[in-house]
Design a protein around this motif. Sequence first.
Motif, PDB file in Angstrom:
ATOM      1  N   ALA A 106     103.539  91.794  -0.767  1.00 21.30           N
ATOM      2  CA  ALA A 106     102.462  91.559   0.373  1.00 21.30           C
ATOM      3  C   ALA A 106     101.025  90.447  -0.459  1.00 21.30           C
ATOM      4  CB  ALA A 106     102.095  93.117   0.486  1.00 21.30           C
ATOM      5  N   LEU A 107     101.310  90.925  -2.248  1.00 27.19           N
ATOM      6  CA  LEU A 107     100.657  89.936  -2.772  1.00 27.19           C
ATOM      7  C   LEU A 107     100.912  88.580  -2.596  1.00 27.19           C
ATOM      8  CD1 LEU A 107      98.156  90.908  -5.257  1.00 27.19           C
ATOM      9  CD2 LEU A 107      99.973  89.388  -6.262  1.00 27.19           C
ATOM     10  N   LEU A 108     102.095  88.153  -2.535  1.00 27.41           N
ATOM     11  CA  LEU A 108     102.140  86.683  -3.087  1.00 27.41           C
ATOM     12  C   LEU A 108     101.740  86.317  -2.027  1.00 27.41           C
ATOM     13  CD1 LEU A 108     104.089  84.980  -4.673  1.00 27.41           C
ATOM     14  CD2 LEU A 108     105.955  84.970  -3.394  1.00 27.41           C
ATOM     15  N   ALA A 109     102.372  87.191  -0.674  1.00 29.67           N
ATOM     16  CA  ALA A 109     101.573  87.008   0.819  1.00 29.67           C
ATOM     17  C   ALA A 109     100.606  86.413   0.834  1.00 29.67           C
ATOM     18  CB  ALA A 109     102.797  87.494   1.771  1.00 29.67           C
ATOM     19  N   ARG A 110      99.536  86.929   0.071  1.00 28.65           N
ATOM     20  CA  ARG A 110      98.159  86.390   0.514  1.00 28.65           C
ATOM     21  C   ARG A 110      97.665  85.329  -0.574  1.00 28.65           C
ATOM     22  NH1 ARG A 110      97.953  92.723   1.094  1.00 28.65           N
ATOM     23  NH2 ARG A 110      97.254  93.240   2.561  1.00 28.65           N
ATOM     24  N   VAL A 111      98.824  85.391  -1.644  1.00 27.13           N
ATOM     25  CA  VAL A 111      98.275  84.038  -2.871  1.00 27.13           C
ATOM     26  C   VAL A 111      98.321  82.741  -1.942  1.00 27.13           C
ATOM     27  CG1 VAL A 111      98.919  83.054  -4.759  1.00 27.13           C
ATOM     28  CG2 VAL A 111      98.746  85.549  -4.924  1.00 27.13           C
ATOM     29  N   LEU A 134      99.735  94.163   8.511  1.00 28.73           N
ATOM     30  CA  LEU A 134      99.493  93.122   8.780  1.00 28.73           C
ATOM     31  C   LEU A 134      99.319  92.184   7.831  1.00 28.73           C
ATOM     32  CD1 LEU A 134      96.899  96.025   8.889  1.00 28.73           C
ATOM     33  CD2 LEU A 134      97.108  94.783  11.225  1.00 28.73           C
ATOM     34  N   VAL A 135     100.096  91.694   6.955  1.00 29.49           N
ATOM     35  CA  VAL A 135      99.884  90.777   5.650  1.00 29.49           C
ATOM     36  C   VAL A 135     101.128  89.839   6.491  1.00 29.49           C
ATOM     37  CG1 VAL A 135     101.352  90.223   3.903  1.00 29.49           C
ATOM     38  CG2 VAL A 135     100.099  92.233   3.409  1.00 29.49           C
ATOM     39  N   LEU A 136     101.716  90.249   7.634  1.00 26.44           N
ATOM     40  CA  LEU A 136     102.597  89.148   8.147  1.00 26.44           C
ATOM     41  C   LEU A 136     101.992  88.648   9.101  1.00 26.44           C
ATOM     42  CD1 LEU A 136     105.649  87.837   8.815  1.00 26.44           C
ATOM     43  CD2 LEU A 136     106.260  89.676  10.243  1.00 26.44           C
ATOM     44  N   ALA A 137     101.092  89.208   9.880  1.00 29.73           N
ATOM     45  CA  ALA A 137     100.528  89.144  10.915  1.00 29.73           C
ATOM     46  C   ALA A 137      99.319  87.433  10.311  1.00 29.73           C
ATOM     47  CB  ALA A 137      99.391  89.911  11.243  1.00 29.73           C
ATOM     48  N   GLU A 138      99.041  87.615   9.021  1.00 29.13           N
ATOM     49  CA  GLU A 138      97.734  87.408   8.515  1.00 29.13           C
ATOM     50  C   GLU A 138      98.613  85.746   8.447  1.00 29.13           C
ATOM     51  OE1 GLU A 138      94.816  85.501   7.233  1.00 29.13           O
ATOM     52  OE2 GLU A 138      94.863  86.311   8.898  1.00 29.13           O
ATOM     53  N   ALA A 139     100.208  85.997   7.623  1.00 31.14           N
ATOM     54  CA  ALA A 139     100.719  84.840   7.094  1.00 31.14           C
ATOM     55  C   ALA A 139     101.160  84.373   8.685  1.00 31.14           C
ATOM     56  CB  ALA A 139     101.320  85.164   6.687  1.00 31.14           C
ATOM     57  N   THR A 140     101.564  84.587   9.557  1.00 29.50           N
ATOM     58  CA  THR A 140     101.678  83.837  11.035  1.00 29.50           C
ATOM     59  C   THR A 140     100.643  83.574  11.152  1.00 29.50           C
ATOM     60  OG1 THR A 140     103.008  85.885  11.431  1.00 29.50           O
ATOM     61  CG2 THR A 140     102.214  84.211  13.345  1.00 29.50           C
ATOM     62  N   ARG A 141      98.885  83.436  11.187  1.00 29.25           N
ATOM     63  CA  ARG A 141      97.985  83.289  12.043  1.00 29.25           C
ATOM     64  C   ARG A 141      97.715  82.121  11.378  1.00 29.25           C
ATOM     65  NH1 ARG A 141      93.100  82.876  10.712  1.00 29.25           N
ATOM     66  NH2 ARG A 141      92.766  83.233   9.470  1.00 29.25           N
ATOM     67  N   ILE A 142      98.156  82.132   9.623  1.00 29.32           N
ATOM     68  CA  ILE A 142      97.226  80.333   8.602  1.00 29.32           C
ATOM     69  C   ILE A 142      98.616  79.376   9.207  1.00 29.32           C
ATOM     70  CG2 ILE A 142      95.418  81.285   7.349  1.00 29.32           C
ATOM     71  CD1 ILE A 142      99.085  81.024   5.794  1.00 29.32           C
ATOM     72  N   ALA A 160     107.264  83.948   4.780  1.00 27.50           N
ATOM     73  CA  ALA A 160     108.598  84.831   4.076  1.00 27.50           C
ATOM     74  C   ALA A 160     107.928  85.827   2.706  1.00 27.50           C
ATOM     75  CB  ALA A 160     109.573  83.577   3.036  1.00 27.50           C
ATOM     76  N   ALA A 161     107.179  85.656   2.311  1.00 29.09           N
ATOM     77  CA  ALA A 161     107.087  86.829   1.752  1.00 29.09           C
ATOM     78  C   ALA A 161     106.414  88.059   2.457  1.00 29.09           C
ATOM     79  CB  ALA A 161     105.942  86.562   0.469  1.00 29.09           C
ATOM     80  N   GLY A 162     105.273  87.725   3.362  1.00 31.20           N
ATOM     81  CA  GLY A 162     104.918  89.170   4.400  1.00 31.20           C
ATOM     82  C   GLY A 162     105.579  89.782   4.810  1.00 31.20           C
ATOM     83  N   GLU A 163     107.312  89.210   5.861  1.00 27.83           N
ATOM     84  CA  GLU A 163     108.179  89.791   5.768  1.00 27.83           C
ATOM     85  C   GLU A 163     109.126  90.815   5.700  1.00 27.83           C
ATOM     86  OE1 GLU A 163     111.010  86.176   7.158  1.00 27.83           O
ATOM     87  OE2 GLU A 163     109.873  86.864   9.933  1.00 27.83           O
ATOM     88  N   THR A 164     109.143  89.938   3.736  1.00 30.15           N
ATOM     89  CA  THR A 164     110.297  90.555   2.937  1.00 30.15           C
ATOM     90  C   THR A 164     109.082  91.773   2.879  1.00 30.15           C
ATOM     91  OG1 THR A 164     111.112  89.443   2.423  1.00 30.15           O
ATOM     92  CG2 THR A 164     111.056  90.924   0.730  1.00 30.15           C
ATOM     93  N   SER A 165     107.547  92.028   2.642  1.00 25.95           N
ATOM     94  CA  SER A 165     107.098  92.948   2.225  1.00 25.95           C
ATOM     95  C   SER A 165     106.602  94.521   2.974  1.00 25.95           C
ATOM     96  CB  SER A 165     105.563  92.664   1.957  1.00 25.95           C
ATOM     97  OG  SER A 165     104.410  92.449   3.576  1.00 25.95           O
TER      98      SER A 165
END
Length: 325
Positions: free
Chosen positions: A82-87, A122-130, A113-118
């Motif tokens: 989750a942290l790596l996804a945000r980075v 909500l992390v995946l949603a933000e990763a998808t948005r960007i 990819a990191a968001g899916e694994t987390s």
Amino acid sequence: MIDRRHVLSMGAALGTTMLLPGTEAAASAPDLGSLRRRLAVGRAQFRSARYADLTEALPALLRDSLAALAQTTGARQQAVNALLARVHILASELAVKSGDSDEAWDRARCAVAAGETSGDVLVLAEATRICATPLRRQGRAADAVLLLQDMITTLADAASGVPEPPLVTAGGSLALTAAYSAALEGRQTTALSLMDMAADAAARLARTTRARSSGLTTDQVHLYQVGVHHLLGQDITAVRTAQRIHAGALPTSERRARLGTDTARALIAVGDYGRALTALRAVEDAAAEEACRPSVRALTRELLVRRPRLTGLDAFAARTGAGPR
């Protein structure tokens, strides 16, 4: 339901873990709490448009986050992912600011990819948005809309397990970005429907006690409306919408600069070049580094072509590096 991995893997392998330029594998990793504090600093740098500082700090943060993932086992790996996804999200956003669309796309895919694994929706949603901005820059705005709408559906399916305000914020933010992507294709009905969805989300959050900290407000919705109306060729409406926004109500320097940029675009479109320069100066006042971005320089050069004798324009162009090349 679309195949997210198919959309994101076009052109390169999804999930490849890449280092930013200048990074090396770390021999040991800081603890997760330290990494989170450093990420918070990086996000603050982005919000205040201190892009040079962030560019300097980000490679080490990514290196150490990757090292933490490599040295973590079991359930704790989800938190590190989750942290790596945000980075990666932060790195993608920074690449957008510098105009490096390829880097923004690579970072966005790694974030997903990191968001899916987390396992954190909500992390995946933000990763998808960007992912939307680099997709649009590839000429794939339609894919961006589909990807974001699919994620909105995923959030709705997850509603029973996620506290409502974060879920509403995430869904509304996805709708804003999807609306802008649809408007870029000229899909007026879809764009305006998505804007209505975002406005409804902001209104729901405004009724909660923590609305101000939600990250999605009515002013944020109005900010996106400026860009959406401009893309749809409704520039008078875009200008009127911009006039309704109090820049001080926007939460960050980066967002206030975005208001100036989008307003300038609409004003140039209606031929109001003097006020367009005023809007560009507002970008500089909000965040000096924003005024030097490629997109803002392009608007400044457009003014130099259309109204070269505009008072103060030469000085502004010189300060921001947008003068004749």
